[in-house]
Write an enzyme that holds these catalytic residues in place. Structure first.
Site, PDB file in Angstrom:
ATOM      1  N   HIS A 107      51.675  72.856 -16.570  1.00  0.00           N
ATOM      2  CA  HIS A 107      51.651  72.874 -15.100  1.00  0.00           C
ATOM      3  C   HIS A 107      50.680  74.058 -14.527  1.00  0.00           C
ATOM      4  CE1 HIS A 107      53.522  74.884 -11.264  1.00  0.00           C
ATOM      5  NE2 HIS A 107      53.310  73.411 -11.085  1.00  0.00           N
ATOM      6  N   GLU A 166      56.590  78.745  -6.295  1.00  0.00           N
ATOM      7  CA  GLU A 166      56.805  77.271  -6.124  1.00  0.00           C
ATOM      8  C   GLU A 166      58.196  77.337  -7.087  1.00  0.00           C
ATOM      9  OE1 GLU A 166      53.824  75.466  -8.351  1.00  0.00           O
ATOM     10  OE2 GLU A 166      54.906  73.364  -8.164  1.00  0.00           O
ATOM     11  N   GLU A 201      47.098  72.935 -14.738  1.00  0.00           N
ATOM     12  CA  GLU A 201      46.916  72.056 -13.662  1.00  0.00           C
ATOM     13  C   GLU A 201      46.666  72.743 -12.393  1.00  0.00           C
ATOM     14  OE1 GLU A 201      49.060  70.820  -9.945  1.00  0.00           O
ATOM     15  OE2 GLU A 201      50.511  70.195 -11.473  1.00  0.00           O
ATOM     16  N   HIS A 202      47.216  73.812 -12.064  1.00  0.00           N
ATOM     17  CA  HIS A 202      46.846  74.903 -10.978  1.00  0.00           C
ATOM     18  C   HIS A 202      45.568  75.304 -11.102  1.00  0.00           C
ATOM     19  CE1 HIS A 202      50.393  75.749  -7.925  1.00  0.00           C
ATOM     20  NE2 HIS A 202      50.943  74.435  -9.201  1.00  0.00           N
TER      21      HIS A 202
END
Lengths: 438, 432
Positions: free
Chosen positions: A73, A148, A76-77
C-alpha cells in the site's frame, strides 16, 4: 527463451462482448474490451502484489525477505511521485482522473478520461514503471498514511471485519490491515521499497486492462513500444511464502466497544479447502458458494424476512463468500440490536438447511438472479476492468462466469453446505455501542 | 451522438421522460414524487418509501416482491428519499437486464413497470390505512437509520455542520426526519398523507434504455394508470441568499482516532444564476480534485490529512469544505484552509489550476452520460433548479468562464459555520 508476442480475439455470445488479449514481451498481459458509444476510456494496470505478499524468496539465493505490514500500500502511494512532482497533476492537464488502490492480493493503478487517451495511457505506463523514492518523500508519506489508518480505526464496519479476520486466521497475513500500522510503516525505507518494486513490478507479474470506444491493435502497438525501450530482463518465478495456517479458528469470539448506534455483527466460516483450487475450479466454487448463501440468507427467503420482522436485522444484512488462492471464508453480517439472538437464529437456520435440504426452485431462481446481476454490472467499465484483473490473477476469466454458472448443480451446492458452513470453523466478531455521556 | 430524450404526460398527469440509449445492458426506471422539505412532513415523507416497498396488493410481502425481482433476472429495486435543495423526493427505482439478452424485449419492460406501478400506485391498504405491522416495523427501522448516522463519522460531521448552519431554514431538516416525528404517525395518517401527495404533487417517471419511445409511452400508460388530480401543486423555491452576521463555531466530542473538521460556506449563488458555472469552477479549483488547492496544501504540503475536499450543495448554494485531521492540528488546518479561500478571492489562481479544473469538470460531465442514473439525475437537477442545461451547454459554459467571473463568484462567498468533531484529549480551540 522468451515466448512470442501474441494476439487472441474471443467472442462471448451471452454477453455480446468481444475481448482482445495480447501477450507483450517480457510477459505483460494486455486485455482490451471495445465499448461502442461510451464516453469513458478506462485503463487499469495491476501488479499481482498485495498486502498478503509480505514474505517471499529472493531469486536464486534462497534468502527470504519478510516485510513490515503495509509495504504494498505504501508503495502504491509513493509511485504517484517522482523528481518532477506529483503524477496526479499530469493526468489533470488532460482532464483525466487517476487513482490507485491496494487489496489483500493486488495493487491497481488506473485512470479514466474522455479525451487524450493515448497520452494518458503513456503516462500510466511511465509512472508505474519509473519508481522514485527518497528519504524525504517516504517520511512525508508516513504522516499521510498515518491519517488514513486513523480514519479506518474510526470505521466500525472496517474494525468488525478485521476483528473477524484475526479470529479466523492465526498466522495468515490476511489478518493484518492492508495499510499496516502506524508502527509498521515507520520501518519502511526507500531501499525496502526499491527491493519490493524490483521483485513485484516486473511486467511478467502484471496485467493491463483497457476498456472504452477504442481500437485494440493501436493500444497493443503503443504498449509494446513503451515496454520495448525499457530493456527488461527475464525475471524468475516469484515464490510467495505463507505461514502454516491451522484449519481451526484462532478464537470463536471477539468484541469491542466503539461509538455506534447499535451493535455490529460479523459471523465468519473459514474455508481451508479453498487452497486446493485455482482457475475455473476456484471461480466455480465461489459461484456455487454464493448461490448457497443466497438460498439460506437472501432477502427472498424466509430467514431474512423473519429476522427483519423481528427487527434483528435491517435491509443491508448480507452474506458473501470470498475465494482467493491462499484463503477463503463465508461472511454473514449486519447491524442488529441483539447479536446473541441473531447468532442463534443464523446457526439454527444453517442446521435446518442441512436437515431439510435445499429446494431446486430456489436454486434455479437464484442462479437466474446471479446471471442478471452480473449482466447489469457490465454497465460499469470500472467493474469489468477491476474484476477481470482480480480473476486473472487467480488464474481464471471473469467472462467465463455465465458459462460456469450453467455448469453448477444442486448436489454440488448441498455438498458445499456441509463443507463451508461447518460449525467447527466459525468465529463471531461484535462491536458494542460504547457507553456515552451526553 | 446521444439520441434526444422525449417528454410526454401520461393521462394521469405523470411526466414521462424517456432517454434512449443503446450502449447499456440495462433498462432503468425511476419514479419521483416531489414534496417540499419541511420539518412537519419530513418524518412522513421519509417513512413512505419503505412502507410502500413492504407491501402492495400485487406483492403483499417482501418475500413475494424479492422473488419477482429475482425471476426478472436479478432486477434491483430501491425506494428511498432524497434531499435536493429544499425539495424532498420519494424515489422508487428499478434496474434490470435488457430483455434482448434473453429474447424477451417488451416482456421485461412490462414486468418492470408493473412492479413500480404496483408499489407506487396500488399499495396494500387495510381499514383505511397502510398495514399496521408494516408501519410499526418500518418506523422502528427508520429510527435505526436516524440513530445510525453516527456510524459514519465523516457523513455525521457534514450533516451536523449543515444542520447547525441551517437550523432556522428548511434545508436544516435531515432527510430521514427526527426521531420524535415517528410516534405521532399512524397507519391511517400516513395513508392520508400519501394519498394527498400522490394525488396533487408533481410525479415524474424516467426510463432509460435501448427502446422505442412510442412503445415505452404506451406500456407506461398501461402499467401506471392510477388516478391523480387534474391540478399539480406548485412547490416553494429553495431559499439561497444568506449573509451570515458572524462565523459560528460548533464543537462536539466523542471517543475517536481522527478529528473531523467541516466548514460551511454560503455562496449566495443559485443553480440558475449566471455565475453558477463560475462557482462550479471555483469549488473545483479549491478542492474538487487531487490537483486542487486543498489537497495540495492540507495533504501534500502540510501532511495534515488523508482527505481534504470542497463540495457544493448546488440547489442550496452551500459549499462544504471537509478534512479528517489530528485534533491537535485543528488551528493549523483551519488556517491553511481559510488561506486557500482568501487566495481564491484575490484571484491567485494559476493557469494550471484553472485549466486543469476546467478540463476535469468537462470530463466529469461527459462521464455522466455513461451512467443511466446520472443521466436521470441531470434531468432532475434541471427540473428542480429551474434551469435545464444540456451536456453541451454545460460544457460550453465551463469553457467560456474566465478568471474574472470566478473572482466575482468568490466575492459572494461567506464562511458561515465551522464544525469540529474530536475526542476528549483534543485541544480546546479559541472560538472564532
Amino acid at each position: 527463451m522468451p515466448a512470442e508476442n501474441s494476439k487472441k480475439i474471443r467472442e462471448f455470445a451471452e454477453l455480446q462482448e468481444t475481448l482482445y488479449s495480447y501477450r507483450i514481451d517480457p510477459g505483460l498481459q494486455l486485455y482490451v474490451l471495445p465499448k461502442a458509444g461510451y464516453e469513458n476510456k478506462y485503463a487499469a494496470f495491476s501488479t499481482n502484489f498485495g498486502s498478503i505478499d509480505n514474505h517471499f524468496q529472493v531469486d536464486g539465493s534462497g534468502e527470504t525477505v519478510k516485510l513490515p505490514e503495509g509495504v504494498a500500500h505504501f508503495l502504491e502511494h509513493k509511485l504517484f511521485e517522482d523528481e518532477r512532482g506529483n503524477v496526479f497533476d499530469r493526468f489533470a492537464a488532460y482532464g483525466a482522473s487517476s487513482n490507485a488502490f491496494t487489496t489483500f492480493t493486488h495493487t491497481t493503478y488506473l485512470f479514466s478520461t474522455t479525451d487524450h487517451f493515448s497520452e494518458c495511457l503513456e503516462l500510466l505506463l511511465d509512472f508505474v514503471q519509473e519508481p522514485y523514492f527518497t528519504d524525504d518523500s517516504v517520511s512525508k508519506e508516513q504522516g499521510i498514511i498515518a491519517q488514513e489508518i486513523r480514519m479506518y480505526e474510526d470505521n466500525p464496519g472496517w474494525r468488525v471485519f478485521f476483528d473477524l479476520l484475526q479470529s479466523l486466521y492465526r498466522n495468515h497475513p490476511v489478518r493484518e490491515d492492508i495499510a499496516g500500522t502506524v508502527e509498521s510503516i515507520s520501518r519502511i525505507t526507500p531501499d525496502l521499497l526499491y527491493r519490493c518494486y524490483r521483485r513485484f513490478y516486473h511486467p511478467g507479474n502484471m496485467a493491463l486492462f483497457v476498456v472504452g470506444d477504442l481500437d485494440p491493435d493501436e493500444i497493443w502497438r503503443q504498449v509494446e513500444a513503451n515496454l520495448a525501450r525499457r530493456n527488461y530482463q527475464e525475471s524468475g518465478e516469484i515464490i510467495r511464502l505463507y505461514p502454516e495456517e491451522p484449519e481451526a479458528v484462532t478464537r470463536p469470539r471477539i468484541s469491542r466497544e466503539m461509538v455506534v448506534s447499535e451493535p455490529l455483527f460479523n459471523l465468519g466460516f473459514k474455508d481451508p479447502a479453498v487452497t486446493g483450487f485455482n482457475g475455473d475450479a476456484l471461480l466455480r466454487r465461489e459461484s456455487a458458494a454464493e448461490i448457497l448463501l443466497d438460498i439460506i440468507f437472501g432477502p427472498s427467503e424466509p430467514l431474512f424476512n423473519e429476522l427483519y420482522e423481528d427487527a434483528l436485522i435491517d435491509d443491508r444484512f448480507d452474506a458473501g463468500y470470498t475465494a482467493e488462492l491462499s484463503y477463503g471464508y463465508a461472511l454473514i453480517g449486519g447491524t442488529t440490536r441483539d447479536p446473541e439472538r441473531l447468532y442463534e437464529r443464523i446457526m439454527s437456520a444453517v442446521e435446518g438447511a442441512k436437515q431439510n435440504g435445499l429446494s431446486s426452485e430456489a436454486f434455479e431462481r437464484h442462479r437466474r438472479d446471479r446471471l442478471g446481476r452480473f449482466m447489469r454490472r457490465f454497465n460499469s467499465l470500472e467493474f469489468v476492468a477491476h474484476n477481470y484483473l482480480a480473476y486473472r490473477f487467480r488464474g481464471t476469466d471473469l467472462f467465463n462466469y455465465p458459462a460456469v454458472l450453467q455448469q453448477i448443480g444442486l448436489a454440488e451446492i448441498e455438498a458445499l453446505l456441509e463443507e463451508i458452513l461447518n460449525p467447527a470453523r466459525h468465529a463471531v466478531s461484535i462491536i458494542h455501542p460504547a457507553a456515552q455521556e451526553e | 451522438m446521444a439520441q434526444q430524450s422525449t417528454v410526454t404526460r401520461l393521462p394521469n398527469g405523470i411526466r414521462l421522460t424517456f432517454i434512449p440509449a443503446v450502449k447499456f445492458k440495462t433498462i432503468s426506471i425511476a419514479l419521483f414524487i416531489h414534496q417540499e422539505l419541511a420539518a412537519e412532513t419530513a418524518g412522513l415523507t421519509a417513512l413512505l418509501p419503505s412502507v410502500l416497498e413492504r407491501g402492495s396488493r400485487r406483492y403483499p410481502d417482501n418475500l413475494t416482491l424479492q422473488r419477482e425481482l429475482e425471476n426478472l433476472y436479478g432486477a434491483a429495486m430501491s425506494a428511498d428519499v432524497q434531499k435536493k435543495g429544499e425539495r424532498h423526493l420519494i424515489s422508487c427505482s428499478l434496474e434490470m437486464m435488457h430483455g434482448k439478452y434473453v429474447g424477451a424485449d417488451e416482456e421485461m419492460l412490462r414486468r418492470g413497470l408493473a412492479i413500480v406501478g404496483g408499489v407506487i400506485g396500488d399499495p396494500l391498504v387495510v381499514n383505511g390505512g397502510f398495514k399496521e405491522d408494516y408501519v410499526e416495523q418500518e418506523k422502528e427501522q427508520l429510527a435505526r437509520i436516524i440513530k445510525g448516522l453516527i456510524n459514519n463519522k465523516s457523513l455525521y460531521a457534514v450533516e451536523k455542520c449543515v444542520q447547525s448552519m441551517c437550523a432556522d431554514e428548511r434545508f436544516g431538516v435531515f432527510k430521514y426526519g427526527r426521531l420524535e416525528d415517528l410516534a405521532g404517525i399512524s397507519p391511517a395518517s400516513l395513508w392520508r398523507y400519501y394519498r394527498e401527495i400522490l394525488f396533487g404533487n408533481p410525479v415524474e417517471l424516467y426510463i432509460v434504455g435501448d427502446l422505442e419511445a412510442e412503445r415505452v409511452e404506451q406500456i407506461a400508460r398501461e402499467m401506471l394508470h392510477f388516478s391523480r388530480g387534474a391540478q399539480e401543486k406548485s412547490l416553494p423555491e429553495t431559499a439561497v441568499y444568506v449573509e451570515p452576521a458572524e462565523t459560528r463555531f460548533v464543537q462536539e466530542r466523542m471517543p475517536l482516532s481522527q478529528a473531523k473538521l467541516v466548514l460551511g460556506y454560503r455562496t449566495n449563488i443559485a443553480y440558475d444564476d449566471p455565475l453558477y458555472f463560475a462557482l462550479v469552477l471555483y469549488s473545483g479549483i479549491l478542492g474538487g480534485f487531487p490537483h486542487s488547492k486543498l489537497f495540495l496544501n492540507v495533504r501534500e504540503k502540510a501532511s495534515l490529512a488523508y482527505y481534504a475536499y470542497s463540495r457544493l450543495a448546488k440547489h442550496k448554494g452551500i459549499m462544504i469544505v471537509a478534512a479528517g485531521i489530528d485534533g491537535a492540528d485543528y488551528e493549523q488546518a483551519r488556517e491553511i484552509i481559510e488561506r486557500q479561500v482568501e487566495e481564491m478571492a484575490r484571484g491567485r489562481i494559476s493557469d494550471a489550476e484553472l485549466e486543469n479544473s476546467r478540463v476535469g469538470l468537462i470530463n466529469q460531465l461527459r462521464l455522466q452520460e455513461d451512467s443511466p442514473y446520472q443521466q436521470i439525475n441531470r434531468h432532475l437537477d434541471g427540473e428542480i433548479g429551474g434551469r435545464k442545461y444540456s451536456p453541451a451547454e454545460m460544457i460550453r459554459a465551463l469553457e467560456e468562464t474566465g478568471r474574472d467571473e470566478i473572482v466575482a463568484a468568490a466575492e459572494k462567498i461567506r464562511l458561515d459555520t465551522v464544525y469540529l468533531l474530536q475526542n476528549e484529549e483534543g485541544v480546546q480551540p479559541d472560538a472564532r
